[in-house]
Motif scaffolding. Sequence first.
Motif, PDB file in Angstrom:
ATOM      1  N   GLY A  37       8.414  10.481  -6.906  1.00 51.53           N
ATOM      2  CA  GLY A  37       9.222  10.984  -5.187  1.00 51.53           C
ATOM      3  C   GLY A  37       8.310  11.637  -4.459  1.00 51.53           C
ATOM      4  N   LYS A  38       7.036  11.012  -4.278  1.00 52.76           N
ATOM      5  CA  LYS A  38       6.133  11.753  -3.125  1.00 52.76           C
ATOM      6  C   LYS A  38       5.977  10.605  -1.993  1.00 52.76           C
ATOM      7  N   GLU A  39       5.183  11.014  -1.091  1.00 48.57           N
ATOM      8  CA  GLU A  39       5.571   9.305   0.229  1.00 48.57           C
ATOM      9  C   GLU A  39       4.741   8.797  -0.417  1.00 48.57           C
ATOM     10  N   LEU A  40       4.213   7.682  -0.576  1.00 48.00           N
ATOM     11  CA  LEU A  40       3.285   6.878  -1.136  1.00 48.00           C
ATOM     12  C   LEU A  40       2.476   5.489   0.588  1.00 48.00           C
ATOM     13  N   ALA A  41       3.854   5.227   1.447  1.00 49.49           N
ATOM     14  CA  ALA A  41       4.085   4.357   2.577  1.00 49.49           C
ATOM     15  C   ALA A  41       4.837   4.355   3.240  1.00 49.49           C
ATOM     16  N   VAL A  42       4.988   3.643   4.781  1.00 52.39           N
ATOM     17  CA  VAL A  42       5.957   3.330   5.053  1.00 52.39           C
ATOM     18  C   VAL A  42       6.117   1.178   4.679  1.00 52.39           C
ATOM     19  N   ARG A  62       2.780  -0.197   4.391  1.00 52.43           N
ATOM     20  CA  ARG A  62       1.294   0.168   5.256  1.00 52.43           C
ATOM     21  C   ARG A  62       1.285   0.918   3.677  1.00 52.43           C
ATOM     22  N   GLY A  63      -0.102   1.962   3.424  1.00 50.36           N
ATOM     23  CA  GLY A  63      -0.284   3.431   2.926  1.00 50.36           C
ATOM     24  C   GLY A  63      -0.434   4.556   3.830  1.00 50.36           C
ATOM     25  N   SER A  71      -7.321   3.735   0.330  1.00 50.61           N
ATOM     26  CA  SER A  71      -7.748   2.279   0.232  1.00 50.61           C
ATOM     27  C   SER A  71      -7.128   0.926   1.212  1.00 50.61           C
ATOM     28  N   GLY A  72      -6.676   1.520   2.187  1.00 50.53           N
ATOM     29  CA  GLY A  72      -6.063   0.854   3.394  1.00 50.53           C
ATOM     30  C   GLY A  72      -4.919  -0.499   2.885  1.00 50.53           C
TER      31      GLY A  72
END
Length: 240
Positions: A37-42, A62-63, A71-72
């Motif tokens: 439920g928490k945004e991690l990436a697009v 991409r994170g 961590s890129g």
Amino acid sequence: MRRLLLSAFCLFLPSLAAADDAPIKPFTAEYQTLRNGKELAVTTLELTRMADGTYRLRTNTRGTSGLAKMSGLDVLEESSVRWIDGRPETLRYEFTQEVAFGDKHRLGEFDHANQQVHMMDGKSDARYPLVPYTIERHALTLALAADLSRDAATFEYKVAGKKGIEDVRYTRCGTQNLSVPAGNFEASCLERVREKRSSRSWFAPTLGWLPIIIEQVEKKGDTVTLKLVSSRPAVQSPNP
């Protein structure tokens, strides 16, 4: 994360006529990627018709927050496919993950003339027989959408993996009205359940069977979800 992510020259090019069978039209779509439920990436998902008549499916993640951003995280996955009788066949597949604590790379070459798959994954280097309509995990999204578009009775696929071809089966899990950042859509659900892991995707017919939600429950119980933010038709076909 690698398993989530719903290759680029091919070895043997199909005729342009094969592309006319494509049931899924080129598009570009943007997704929110969330973990629990928490945004991690697009994530950007693109299907492009190439000048040689093949199609390229490309996913780039991409994170944007948390460890993924620090961590890129940058994941690129590409499948080169041709359409045969309205079904996709993979010609080439490539996966690249760049992250601070270790990069990963996988390359699959599908030699339809000699009916052989060559799959290279880290230290693994495997060759095994190729069968008709073989795809890989990334092109599976196209196969599901194509079968929904023709109202298929079954959803069974030959999927090339690290060391061989796996029989993969999905089942219908209903139709729902769902709300995502891109809007409200009626969508058809397909599901695959395995031990301690499951995958579900919802496809919207009004968007040309584009997936509006892709969800995977991982072995440790974490849930990774992609939700559609925006989509648009592709406008050009670049050279291969």
